[in-house]
Design a protein around this motif. Structure first.
Motif, PDB file in Angstrom:
ATOM      1  N   ILE A   3      18.360 -39.227  21.653  1.00 14.30           N
ATOM      2  CA  ILE A   3      18.701 -40.278  22.614  1.00 14.30           C
ATOM      3  C   ILE A   3      18.785 -41.625  21.910  1.00 14.30           C
ATOM      4  N   ALA A   4      17.815 -41.913  21.054  1.00 11.80           N
ATOM      5  CA  ALA A   4      17.815 -43.183  20.332  1.00 11.80           C
ATOM      6  C   ALA A   4      18.976 -43.272  19.349  1.00 11.80           C
ATOM      7  N   VAL A   5      19.292 -42.160  18.695  1.00 14.82           N
ATOM      8  CA  VAL A   5      20.399 -42.130  17.728  1.00 14.82           C
ATOM      9  C   VAL A   5      21.722 -42.445  18.413  1.00 14.82           C
ATOM     10  N   LEU A   6      21.916 -41.893  19.601  1.00 16.82           N
ATOM     11  CA  LEU A   6      23.158 -42.160  20.325  1.00 16.82           C
ATOM     12  C   LEU A   6      23.310 -43.643  20.624  1.00 16.82           C
ATOM     13  N   HIS A   7      22.228 -44.293  20.989  1.00 19.21           N
ATOM     14  CA  HIS A   7      22.290 -45.731  21.281  1.00 19.21           C
ATOM     15  C   HIS A   7      22.526 -46.550  20.009  1.00 19.21           C
ATOM     16  N   ALA A   8      22.119 -46.000  18.870  1.00 21.72           N
ATOM     17  CA  ALA A   8      22.236 -46.738  17.613  1.00 21.72           C
ATOM     18  C   ALA A   8      23.552 -46.472  16.884  1.00 21.72           C
ATOM     19  N   ALA A   9      24.320 -45.496  17.354  1.00 16.02           N
ATOM     20  CA  ALA A   9      25.520 -45.075  16.627  1.00 16.02           C
ATOM     21  C   ALA A   9      26.656 -46.081  16.723  1.00 16.02           C
ATOM     22  N   GLY A  10      26.599 -46.980  17.719  1.00 18.31           N
ATOM     23  CA  GLY A  10      27.611 -48.028  17.828  1.00 18.31           C
ATOM     24  C   GLY A  10      29.017 -47.483  17.948  1.00 18.31           C
TER      25      GLY A  10
ATOM     26  N   VAL B  67      21.166 -42.638  11.534  1.00 18.30           N
ATOM     27  CA  VAL B  67      22.629 -42.571  11.589  1.00 18.30           C
ATOM     28  C   VAL B  67      23.218 -42.830  10.205  1.00 18.30           C
ATOM     29  N   GLU B  68      22.694 -43.847   9.532  1.00 16.90           N
ATOM     30  CA  GLU B  68      23.185 -44.165   8.184  1.00 16.90           C
ATOM     31  C   GLU B  68      22.893 -43.032   7.210  1.00 16.90           C
ATOM     32  N   MET B  69      21.738 -42.388   7.342  1.00 14.77           N
ATOM     33  CA  MET B  69      21.395 -41.300   6.436  1.00 14.77           C
ATOM     34  C   MET B  69      22.316 -40.101   6.635  1.00 14.77           C
ATOM     35  N   ILE B  70      22.633 -39.790   7.889  1.00 15.66           N
ATOM     36  CA  ILE B  70      23.562 -38.686   8.157  1.00 15.66           C
ATOM     37  C   ILE B  70      24.912 -38.968   7.504  1.00 15.66           C
ATOM     38  N   ARG B  71      25.351 -40.227   7.613  1.00 15.51           N
ATOM     39  CA  ARG B  71      26.656 -40.610   7.059  1.00 15.51           C
ATOM     40  C   ARG B  71      26.616 -40.733   5.536  1.00 15.51           C
ATOM     41  N   ASP B  72      25.674 -41.513   5.004  1.00 12.03           N
ATOM     42  CA  ASP B  72      25.675 -41.825   3.577  1.00 12.03           C
ATOM     43  C   ASP B  72      25.276 -40.635   2.707  1.00 12.03           C
ATOM     44  N   ASP B  73      24.340 -39.808   3.192  1.00 13.28           N
ATOM     45  CA  ASP B  73      23.927 -38.629   2.423  1.00 13.28           C
ATOM     46  C   ASP B  73      24.804 -37.429   2.714  1.00 13.28           C
ATOM     47  N   GLU B  74      25.807 -37.632   3.570  1.00 15.91           N
ATOM     48  CA  GLU B  74      26.763 -36.581   3.932  1.00 15.91           C
ATOM     49  C   GLU B  74      26.036 -35.301   4.342  1.00 15.91           C
ATOM     50  N   LEU B  75      25.112 -35.464   5.294  1.00 14.33           N
ATOM     51  CA  LEU B  75      24.319 -34.331   5.739  1.00 14.33           C
ATOM     52  C   LEU B  75      25.188 -33.293   6.442  1.00 14.33           C
ATOM     53  N   THR B  76      24.843 -32.040   6.216  1.00 18.80           N
ATOM     54  CA  THR B  76      25.501 -30.937   6.928  1.00 18.80           C
ATOM     55  C   THR B  76      24.613 -30.397   8.041  1.00 18.80           C
ATOM     56  N   ILE B  77      23.301 -30.575   7.900  1.00 15.35           N
ATOM     57  CA  ILE B  77      22.342 -30.102   8.902  1.00 15.35           C
ATOM     58  C   ILE B  77      21.322 -31.209   9.156  1.00 15.35           C
ATOM     59  N   VAL B  78      21.092 -31.531  10.409  1.00 17.36           N
ATOM     60  CA  VAL B  78      20.095 -32.549  10.752  1.00 17.36           C
ATOM     61  C   VAL B  78      19.282 -32.046  11.942  1.00 17.36           C
ATOM     62  N   SER B  79      17.989 -32.331  11.920  1.00 15.05           N
ATOM     63  CA  SER B  79      17.104 -31.811  12.960  1.00 15.05           C
ATOM     64  C   SER B  79      16.278 -32.937  13.571  1.00 15.05           C
ATOM     65  N   GLY B  80      15.979 -32.795  14.863  1.00 11.27           N
ATOM     66  CA  GLY B  80      15.179 -33.797  15.547  1.00 11.27           C
ATOM     67  C   GLY B  80      14.691 -33.295  16.891  1.00 11.27           C
ATOM     68  N   VAL B  81      14.062 -34.175  17.626  1.00  8.03           N
ATOM     69  CA  VAL B  81      13.598 -33.883  18.982  1.00  8.03           C
ATOM     70  C   VAL B  81      14.383 -34.768  19.943  1.00  8.03           C
TER      71      VAL B  81
ATOM     72  N   PRO C  60      18.572 -33.319  27.708  1.00 14.02           N
ATOM     73  CA  PRO C  60      19.467 -33.562  28.848  1.00 14.02           C
ATOM     74  C   PRO C  60      20.909 -33.196  28.516  1.00 14.02           C
ATOM     75  N   VAL C  61      21.618 -32.663  29.508  1.00 12.06           N
ATOM     76  CA  VAL C  61      23.003 -32.245  29.321  1.00 12.06           C
ATOM     77  C   VAL C  61      23.872 -33.414  28.868  1.00 12.06           C
ATOM     78  N   GLU C  62      23.614 -34.585  29.447  1.00  9.47           N
ATOM     79  CA  GLU C  62      24.421 -35.759  29.111  1.00  9.47           C
ATOM     80  C   GLU C  62      24.301 -36.122  27.641  1.00  9.47           C
ATOM     81  N   VAL C  63      23.129 -35.934  27.090  1.00 10.53           N
ATOM     82  CA  VAL C  63      22.904 -36.258  25.679  1.00 10.53           C
ATOM     83  C   VAL C  63      23.675 -35.284  24.784  1.00 10.53           C
ATOM     84  N   ILE C  64      23.662 -34.004  25.152  1.00 12.48           N
ATOM     85  CA  ILE C  64      24.388 -33.003  24.363  1.00 12.48           C
ATOM     86  C   ILE C  64      25.872 -33.347  24.310  1.00 12.48           C
ATOM     87  N   GLY C  65      26.457 -33.681  25.458  1.00 15.08           N
ATOM     88  CA  GLY C  65      27.881 -34.013  25.502  1.00 15.08           C
ATOM     89  C   GLY C  65      28.207 -35.280  24.745  1.00 15.08           C
TER      90      GLY C  65
END
Length: 504
Positions: free
Chosen positions: A249-256, A230-244, A277-282
């Motif tokens: 799911i873990a990122v959403l819980h960590a985003a605070g 989460v910090e890397m997406i914010r601090d490095d001002e990422l435009t594209i990020v990839s994951g599984v 999961p649909v819920e994660v996308i939303g």
């Protein structure tokens, strides 16, 4: 004539100070990356590595991986990358199967690789931190190779037999870059990032190589930590990020209490490896301000085959349409196309498809037909050409984005002195998508000690392959021929089994 490393040298020539890689507070420019890669290439050529020689690279997602990767390519080697968690027997299998001539590994995770290379009498290189590399001796340019030369051999468990090496030619990797130019709309101001392992085709080609090819910076995170991502997406001002999915799911819980304003430059998040999961996308769209777009691909297609068009609203449950230059068909078991909307096997054709499995003529005859690849996955195509993956023809388990081949795990379990029979299956898991479960029959009088069994298995398997769930039965269900019927196993009996306690 071409080379996978060409882009590194080209960008270094035009913009040597442009940042190529960021990781853990370090920045490596294209000029420095070129010099490091060129020094690796020079050393490899001095050591007698010839074009097409197989070289094994074992390193985490760090700048040293990137430099060694492109350096070995620049020397003309055919590169094989494996998990840093791989055990000595697992590495030895690849070394033997691919007739590897050199093993290279990051110094902090070199133990298993060094043992495997020593056992086979192979030269071994330990990679130190990048700032300790001697770059005084460098090649001036990558070795020119035919476009059909094999650049990579990616070992994939597939669904039958021991792991097989998918041979990916330079032209297939170039096909991915060409498709990305049409589909993902890269520009020089993009900033990509991931915590995916670079040994895997997703992180290696779809993130690292695309970023390097287009001259954009790639931010790497190792090991995966959702808060740090989460910090890397914010601090490095990422435009594209990839994951599984497990990462998202873990990122959403960590985003605070983060809001979309914290990630204002993020324009694209991609996911693969398993259904999201649909819920994660939303929830991700609400928190990060962009919608995750799912894609589909295999090691045999350089990690990509479908993607949701950027100009269209992604369909929930779908993994997008065939990328530029690729054809998809859904066929029945006889190989005949089925009507739109009907379930069948996914077939893929295009420049991104492998040339075949290394030394596997029978497997090649089975999966490669007149330029088409049989994927072994079941899916449907709708009227817009969007693909939905329904199921797998075989029993492949995908745990947290990693492929786990049940027969490989079963083979290890059968070697345990107390296990008479074993069947390994995937069990639905909210965190990992699927968890590895084992149903076993013990010899008379034996008592299963899960902690000891897990420790025993972990010496022989990568950690993500080790079963977390165990269930003991008197006998496994079998068909008339004596074949174990996995479909008759009670997966519910594995959920919450006491022997899995504390196994994460």
């Amino acid at each position: 004539m071409s080379n996978v490393a060409d882009a590194v040298f080209a960008h270094a020539f035009s913009e040597p100070d442009r940042v190529a890689v960021r990781a853990s507070g370090r920045e490596v420019g294209f000029g420095a990356l070129r010099d490091a890669a060129a020094s690796v290439a020079a050393r490899a050529l001095r050591a007698g590595v010839a074009p097409g020689d197989r070289v094994l690279l074992v390193a985490p997602s760090i700048p040293e991986f990137v430099a060694a990767y492109y350096g070995l390519h620049a020397a003309g080697a055919t590169l094989i990358t494996v998990n840093v968690m791989a055990t000595t027997p697992e590495i030895a299998y690849v070394v033997e199967d691919a007739d590897v001539s050199l093993v290279v590994a990051w110094h902090e995770t070199a133990g298993a690789a060094e043992k495997a290379s020593a056992a086979h009498g192979l030269p071994f290189w330990s990679l130190p931190p990048l700032d300790e590399w001697d770059v005084s001796d460098r090649v001036k340019a990558p070795v020119d190779l035919p476009d059909d030369a094999t650049a990579l051999i990616i070992y994939t468990s597939g669904t039958t037999g021991r792991p097989k090496g998918a041979q990916l030619p330079i032209s297939a990797i170039a096909g991915i870059v060409d498709a990305a130019e049409h589909v993902l709309e890269f520009d020089e101001d993009d900033r990509t990032g991931t915590a995916l392992p670079l040994f895997h085709v997703f992180g290696q080609i779809m993130v690292m190589h695309l970023a390097i090819s287009f001259g954009t910076v790639v931010s790497l995170l190792h090991p995966f930590d959702p808060r740090k991502l989460v910090e890397m997406i914010r601090d490095d001002e990422l435009t594209i990020v990839s994951g599984v999915p497990t990462m998202w799911i873990a990122v959403l819980h960590a985003a605070g209490d983060a809001t979309p304003e914290d990630f204002s430059r993020l324009r694209l998040a991609t996911s693969g490896g398993a259904s999201l999961p649909v819920e994660v996308i939303g929830a991700f769209e609400e928190k990060f301000g962009t919608r995750i777009r799912e894609g589909y691909g295999l090691s045999e297609t350089c990690g990509w085959a479908t993607s949701a068009p950027l100009g269209a609203e992604p369909k929930v449950g779908a993994v997008g349409r065939a990328i530029h230059g690729v054809d998809l068909e859904i066929r029945d078991l006889d190989g005949s196309p089925v009507p739109t909307g009907e379930v069948g096997e996914v077939w893929i054709r295009g420049p991104i498809v492998m040339t075949g499995y290394w030394n596997r003529p029978e497997a090649n005859a089975d999966v490669l037909r007149d330029g088409w690849l049989r994927t072994g996955d079941l899916g449907t195509l709708d009227e817009d050409g969007d693909l939905r993956i329904v199921d797998r023809l075989k029993d492949l388990i995908i745990r947290g984005g990693y492929n786990v081949y049940p027969s490989e795990v079963e083979e290890v379990l059968y070697a345990h002195p107390d296990i008479v029979e074993a069947a390994v299956v995937g069990v639905a898991d909210a965190r990992y998508g699927e968890e590895v479960g084992a149903v076993v029959v013990l010899r008379d009088g034996a008592v299963l000690q899960p902690g000891a069994l897990r420790a025993w298995a972990k010496e022989r398997l990568s950690a993500y392959k080790v079963p977390r769930l165990f269930h003991v039965v008197d006998a496994l269900p079998k068909g008339p021929s004596g074949k174990i019927l996995k479909r008759a196993l009670d997966r519910d009996a594995l959920v919450g089994t006491g022997v899995a306690a504390g196994a994460r």
